[in-house]
Design a protein around this motif. Structure first.
Motif, PDB file in Angstrom:
ATOM      1  N   SER A 110      38.988  21.756   5.070  1.00 31.25           N
ATOM      2  CA  SER A 110      38.214  22.958   5.358  1.00 31.25           C
ATOM      3  C   SER A 110      39.185  24.121   5.590  1.00 31.25           C
ATOM      4  O   SER A 110      40.385  23.919   5.769  1.00 31.25           O
ATOM      5  CB  SER A 110      37.360  22.745   6.610  1.00 31.25           C
ATOM      6  N   ARG A 111      38.643  25.334   5.603  1.00 23.62           N
ATOM      7  CA  ARG A 111      39.500  26.516   5.821  1.00 23.62           C
ATOM      8  C   ARG A 111      40.177  26.467   7.184  1.00 23.62           C
ATOM      9  O   ARG A 111      41.225  27.052   7.382  1.00 23.62           O
ATOM     10  CB  ARG A 111      38.657  27.786   5.707  1.00 23.62           C
ATOM     11  N   ARG A 112      39.530  25.766   8.133  1.00 20.41           N
ATOM     12  CA  ARG A 112      40.133  25.643   9.467  1.00 20.41           C
ATOM     13  C   ARG A 112      41.250  24.615   9.489  1.00 20.41           C
ATOM     14  O   ARG A 112      42.233  24.750  10.208  1.00 20.41           O
ATOM     15  CB  ARG A 112      39.052  25.241  10.473  1.00 20.41           C
ATOM     16  N   GLU A 113      41.071  23.567   8.668  1.00 18.03           N
ATOM     17  CA  GLU A 113      42.076  22.485   8.680  1.00 18.03           C
ATOM     18  C   GLU A 113      43.345  22.860   7.925  1.00 18.03           C
ATOM     19  O   GLU A 113      44.439  22.418   8.270  1.00 18.03           O
ATOM     20  CB  GLU A 113      41.475  21.219   8.040  1.00 18.03           C
ATOM     21  N   PRO A 153      45.427  25.494   7.631  1.00 16.78           N
ATOM     22  CA  PRO A 153      46.644  25.957   8.317  1.00 16.78           C
ATOM     23  C   PRO A 153      47.337  24.861   9.126  1.00 16.78           C
ATOM     24  O   PRO A 153      48.561  24.854   9.238  1.00 16.78           O
ATOM     25  CB  PRO A 153      46.132  27.059   9.255  1.00 16.78           C
ATOM     26  N   HIS A 154      46.554  23.917   9.652  1.00 13.85           N
ATOM     27  CA  HIS A 154      47.159  22.834  10.433  1.00 13.85           C
ATOM     28  C   HIS A 154      48.015  21.940   9.554  1.00 13.85           C
ATOM     29  O   HIS A 154      49.102  21.523   9.945  1.00 13.85           O
ATOM     30  CB  HIS A 154      46.071  22.000  11.124  1.00 13.85           C
TER      31      HIS A 154
END
Ligand SMILES: Nc1ncnc2c1ncn2[C@@H]1O[C@H](COP(=O)(O)OP(=O)(O)OP(=O)(O)O)[C@@H](O)[C@H]1O
Length: 239
Positions: free
Chosen positions: A86-89, A91-92
């Protein structure tokens, strides 16, 4: 019944850091730059990526860094399918990769020290914890007297060394570098190579795209070669 191995390798260690499975890549409606690329970056490996200008080395590194999506095929990072991130995952996962871009990507409003320290700051580390290590690394790449300098005042070779220091400062799981010695003299090139090999000994998987044949010959490691959209692997410099 077959006995299980005495020391089964933990899954996270056994799986490759990056896996390409029949990957193809084209920009827009242009020709396919990469065709049916299938390879693994085994955890802890050190490999070079070579190939003529325009062969697609930067494109391959962009796919590894997830700056672009493949036109077809599957790419997995650290055991997970990258397409499903996902877009949140994203960068991690990216934070586990140190990337040296060909155009350096300095943050112009930050000085040398702050550029190099950025990944640590983003990871929530306190300046007091990292200041000494960051300063030591900057000195190691020969920029001890430029800690406070703004990127715009640096030469190309100096910016390149800042970009390298920034990519490795957090000891990433994977280091991907695009022509990291392209702008430095041979002595500094050897020094940077030592930095990469030391990082590799600490466990970082390393992939370096380069035209620099002296660099490639300096180590006895696998060489990935891109030509006509396809990737081939030579065992070592001796192969
Ligand atoms: N953003 C883009 N849009 C369209 N075409 C692109 C783009 N980036 C690269 N290309 C094309 O893709 C091909 C591969 O380029 P790439 O930069 O990946 O090659 P390279 O092997 O890294 O080259 P070099 O050694 O000269 O840096 C080239 O033909 C290039 O013109």
């Amino acid at each position: 019944m077959t006995e299980p191995p005495a020391n089964p390798a933990p899954k996270a260690l056994a799986e490759p850091v990056v896996r390409f499975d029949s990957v193809g890549m084209r920009y827009g409606r242009g020709p396919e730059i990469l065709r049916d690329i299938t390879f693994d970056l085994p955890r802890g490996s050190f490999q070079f990526l070579t190939g003529p200008s325009g062969a697609g080395k930067t494109t391959l590194l962009r796919l590894i860094y997830m700056a672009r999506k493949p036109s077809r095929g599957l790419i997995s990072h650290f055991g997970g399918d990258s397409a499903s991130l996902s877009r949140r995952e994203l960068p991690h996962v990216r934070r586990r990769i140190g990337m040296v871009f060909q155009d350096f990507r300095m943050l112009s409003h930050l000085n040398v020290f702050e550029n190099v320290a950025l990944p640590l700051r983003v990871a929530g580390r306190k300046r007091a914890e990292y200041a000494e290590d960051v300063a030591e690394l900057i000195s190691w790449v020969g920029l001890g007297d430029k800690m406070d300098a703004q990127p715009a005042t640096l030469s190309g070779g100096e910016q390149q060394r800042v970009a390298i220091a920034r990519a490795i400062v957090g000891q990433p799981e994977l280091l991907v570098a695009d022509e990291p010695t392209g702008n430095v003299d041979p002595a500094m090139g050897r020094r940077l190579l030592r930095l990469f090999t030391e990082l590799n000994k600490l466990g970082t998987t390393v992939l370096i795209a380069t035209h620099d044949i002296t660099l490639v010959r300096a180590l006895d490691v696998p060489i990935l070669t891109l030509a006509d959209g396809r990737l081939s692997v030579k065992g070592t410099r001796a192969a």
